[in-house]
Design an enzyme around this catalytic site. Structure first.
Site, short mmCIF file in Angstrom:
data_model
loop_
_atom_site.label_atom_id
_atom_site.label_comp_id
_atom_site.label_asym_id
_atom_site.label_seq_id
_atom_site.Cartn_x
_atom_site.Cartn_y
_atom_site.Cartn_z
N GLU A 88 39.66 45.95 48.01
CA GLU A 88 39.24 47.21 47.39
C GLU A 88 37.73 47.40 47.39
O GLU A 88 37.25 48.50 47.67
CB GLU A 88 39.74 47.28 45.93
CG GLU A 88 41.15 47.82 45.77
CD GLU A 88 42.21 46.79 46.10
OE1 GLU A 88 41.83 45.63 46.40
OE2 GLU A 88 43.38 47.14 46.08
N HIS A 157 49.12 45.80 35.14
CA HIS A 157 49.47 46.92 36.01
C HIS A 157 49.72 48.20 35.25
O HIS A 157 50.34 49.12 35.78
CB HIS A 157 50.73 46.57 36.81
CG HIS A 157 50.50 45.56 37.88
ND1 HIS A 157 50.32 44.23 37.59
CD2 HIS A 157 50.41 45.67 39.23
CE1 HIS A 157 50.13 43.55 38.72
NE2 HIS A 157 50.17 44.40 39.72
#
Lengths: 365, 390
Positions: A88, A157
């Site tokens: 990322e 998450h």
């Protein structure tokens, strides 16, 4: 679905009248789910402007981790739909650099939890650059992906990042609810010359909403920074975004049975925040409930409450009520997860408190 | 040959305004000269280029002028900082000028350069003016970022200079993004992403380098190894300080960064390579005379003997001076006069920059967005200070 249609008719009679008179419009509008809405928006914007390209994990050959980018690799090829390694920080920096040069990247994060690895690039490389360079370098980039809780995915998450990104000058932060929102806001975001954080919701991807011909038009877009009144009401204003809009609409139905006419506002835009719509609503209803999935401290609701207290204090007949996610990392067990997230009954209870319809629980000693 | 003249005159134009006394230095001939680099190049997974570099008297003299101007600018910035006219952080580049000047000689303004916060001289090399630089350093409205950026945030997109970044290492993925865009647009140009030995250990560098190699991007990574990441010597920070080898499967070249011609040759070689074969790493062995920034004396982690030793043996300006003298292109006096002229030019610009006003208060709220939609922004006391963003 029909109920929502009715509500839409109440809140936007002018629009419906125009539509009815200019086209052969059947009452049962076309249904489109949020995933299709996002996919079609990406497709149309990529078709309209060659500088738009997609990058992210599994956006290409896998057809998208949540199938939002389905079919786009086949249509536009690997130069414009770029599968990235699981890095990322690296690929977000690359996307921002491409935006510096003048391209219009749409960077997908599989969820915004993973964007924390790239947050330096979102804030320091993207949001602040137009200001630091005094307009020499602009950053026309969109960062999109699912935000907030899914179902049973656990603490790492499930976080909602609306409040974090919403604090940053230089960013625009959008949170669509319906398919119309998803199409209109994503198109606006891609066309926008500034960095946009586009917070989707995984659980909404499969939900169907009616979409009019106007929404389906390739030129359609929704103005950034304007909230939408999903349901008009006069007793209490309920302000929410993303999935919580649906919950708030359900709460409004329940409240209606108890004689409380709630107004439900869909923020659509976290930054800029549509303070004038919220204030105007509270000036009419005199009561406010804010609803969000994210952590309560320093959250979106806190900002809205402060804004109302600053600008419409005299109009408040009750303290502002905040409904938010619990102050805990998201647990896995189904019952604990349910307790950690706002439920419809929480919104109903808060609205009743704001209307002095039930005795509020006293704060823990 | 024509290409070299073009580049040299482009470089000369913005850098020096008053060119009267030593006019013959700028109209020097373009007859080719060959110079040898001080050291051979060392290659990693690649055959290094030759040590023989083509140049001209005009280029040699322009190297001298440009490096003297850069050196003068940095020394003057030191004084301005001590006089509290420059605030915050100020990272000076004196000692490293050969990298900026040699790189410019090998590329065009359509190639892109991105660097970190030690950016004043790179900015000058890309066509920024002294006025742009000094006004920005002092936070005045005539600065290149209108006073809103400061020392670490010089930009000049129209000349391919993308900043000017404060976060160590962030500029490398950004630079590889520029290269991605160049390839996407089929521009046939390259991007030089510059970073230091401190940044060379950053994870995001390797993430972005992997993608550059995977996608064959025209990206050149330039490690300006001045051997100290702030106060930490390279051997204390890196298990392997051979930064030109750190790309593993990506080829690399080790270059004497104090030799402008070695830098020029390496950058020319790297540009040709990157356009055909994807990324390459250049490690410039260089040195900074100042500390990391103006808050760092630079002598607590290195000896004064080391600093003066490098100045004596490897100074980039002295190297060019010797070359000019040995090729009989100018006399000692002419070179000294050039230095005096550059010094005066810098002093004149500083005097003018001091006259430049601070930005108007309304500039607090400009450029937050390109398109603000008429949204409100607030000052510290939102009931007192607010603005509408256009």
């Amino acid at each position: 679905m029909l109920k929502i249609l009715k509500q839409k008719a109440v809140s936007a009679p002018l629009l419906r009248a125009v539509v009815l008179s200019s086209r052969n419009y059947s009452v049962s509008a076309k249904q489109m789910n949020v995933r299709e809405a996002l996919n079609s928006a990406l497709d149309e914007e990529m078709s309209a402007d060659h500088k738009v390209f997609l990058m992210g994990e599994e956006v290409g050959e896998y057809q998208g981790a949540y199938k939002v980018t389905k079919g786009l690799l086949q249509k536009y090829g690997p130069e414009r739909v770029v599968d990235t390694p699981i890095t990322e920080a690296g690929f977000t920096g690359i996307g921002v650099g491409a935006a510096y040069y003048g391209l219009r990247p749409v960077v997908e994060f599989m969820t915004f939890n993973f964007a924390m690895q790239a947050i330096d690039h979102i804030i320091n490389s993207a949001a602040k650059t137009n200001y630091m360079s005094s307009g020499n370098i602009s950053v026309p980039i969109v960062f999109r992906g699912p935000n907030g809780a899914a179902a049973g995915v656990g603490a790492q998450h499930s976080q909602c990042y609306a409040a974090w990104y919403g604090a940053i000058p230089g960013l625009k932060v959008l949170a669509p609810y319906s398919s119309e929102d998803a199409r209109g806001l994503l198109k606006a975001a891609i066309r926008d010359p500034d960095p946009v954080v586009f917070l989707e919701n995984e659980l909404l991807y499969g939900e169907y909403f009616p979409v009019s011909e106007e929404v389906l038009d390739a030129g359609f877009s929704i103005p950034i920074g304007k909230a939408k009144i999903e349901k008009e009401g006069k007793d209490v204003s309920i302000v929410a975004f993303s999935k919580m809009v649906g919950f708030s609409l359900k709460a409004a139905e329940i409240l209606a049975k108890d004689g409380i006419d709630a107004e439900v506002i869909n923020l659509r835009s976290i930054r800029p925040l549509d303070r004038s719509t919220i204030n105007a609503s509270v000036r009419r209803t005199n009561r406010l409930v804010t609803v969000e999935e994210g952590f309560p401290q320093h959250g979106v609701g806190a900002e809205i409450c402060a804004s109302i207290v600053e600008d419409s204090f005299g109009y408040l007949d009750a303290p502002v009520e905040r409904i938010a996610g619990a102050d805990v990392p998201m647990p896995y067990a189904a019952n604990l997860e349910r307790l950690a997230l706002p439920q419809v009954e929480d919104i109903v209870r808060a609205a009743k408190r704001a209307c002095y319809r039930s005795v509020p629980m006293s704060a823990a000693a | 040959m024509a290409q070299i003249i073009h580049r040299s005159t482009n470089l000369l134009k913005p850098v020096s305004v008053a060119v009267s006394a030593t006019r013959h230095l700028t109209t020097a001939s373009t007859t080719p000269i060959t110079v040898e680099t001080s050291l051979p190049f060392t290659g990693h997974n690649i055959e290094p280029p030759s040590r023989s570099v083509e140049t001209t008297p005009q280029e040699l003299l322009s190297f001298f002028r440009d490096m003297v101007l850069m050196r003068r600018m940095e020394i003057a910035a030191d004084s301005l900082y001590k006089a509290k006219l420059i605030r915050g952080f100020c990272h000076l580049y004196d000692g490293q000028e050969a990298v900026a000047v040699g790189m410019e000689a090998a590329i065009t303004k359509k190639d892109c350069i991105i660097t970190a916060y030690r950016d004043h001289c790179i900015f000058l090399g890309r066509g920024g003016t002294l006025m742009d630089a000094f006004a920005e350093l002092m936070g005045r409205k005539d600065g290149c970022s209108k006073g809103k950026g400061g020392s670490m945030h010089f930009y000049k997109k129209e000349s391919g200079f993308y900043g000017g970044h404060g976060i160590v290492g962030a500029q490398v993925p950004l630079g590889i993004g520029l290269a991605f865009a160049q390839k996407y647009c089929k521009d046939e140009n390259v991007t030089f992403s510059m970073y230091g030995d401190g940044a060379a250990n950053q994870g995001q560098l390797f993430e972005a380098l992997n993608m550059a190699a995977l996608w064959d991007l025209p990206a050149i990574l330039v490690c300006e190894n001045n051997h100290y990441g702030m106060g930490t010597a390279e051997w204390r920070a890196a298990k392997s300080p051979s930064y030109y080898k750190r790309g593993d499967y990506v080829p690399g070249l080790k270059v004497d960064g104090m030799d402008a011609f070695a830098v020029k040759q390496a950058c020319k070689f790297a540009k040709e390579h990157a356009l055909k074969n994807g990324p390459i790493i250049l490690e410039m062995d260089t040195y900074r005379y100042h500390g990391h920034s103006m808050s760092d004396p630079g002598s607590t982690y290195r000896t004064r003997d080391e600093i003066s030793g490098v100045r004596q043996e490897r100074d980039p300006i002295e190297r060019i001076r010797k070359l000019i003298l040995s090729h009989d292109l100018a006399t000692e006096k002419e070179l000294k006069d050039t230095e005096k002229e550059m010094r005066k030019e810098v002093d004149d610009v500083i005097a003018k920059a001091k006259e430049s006003p601070l930005p108007d208060s309304s500039e607090l709220f400009t450029n937050v967005y390109v398109k603000g939609f008429g949204v409100e922004a607030f000052g510290a006391d939102r009931k007192e200070l607010r603005a509408v963003l256009p």
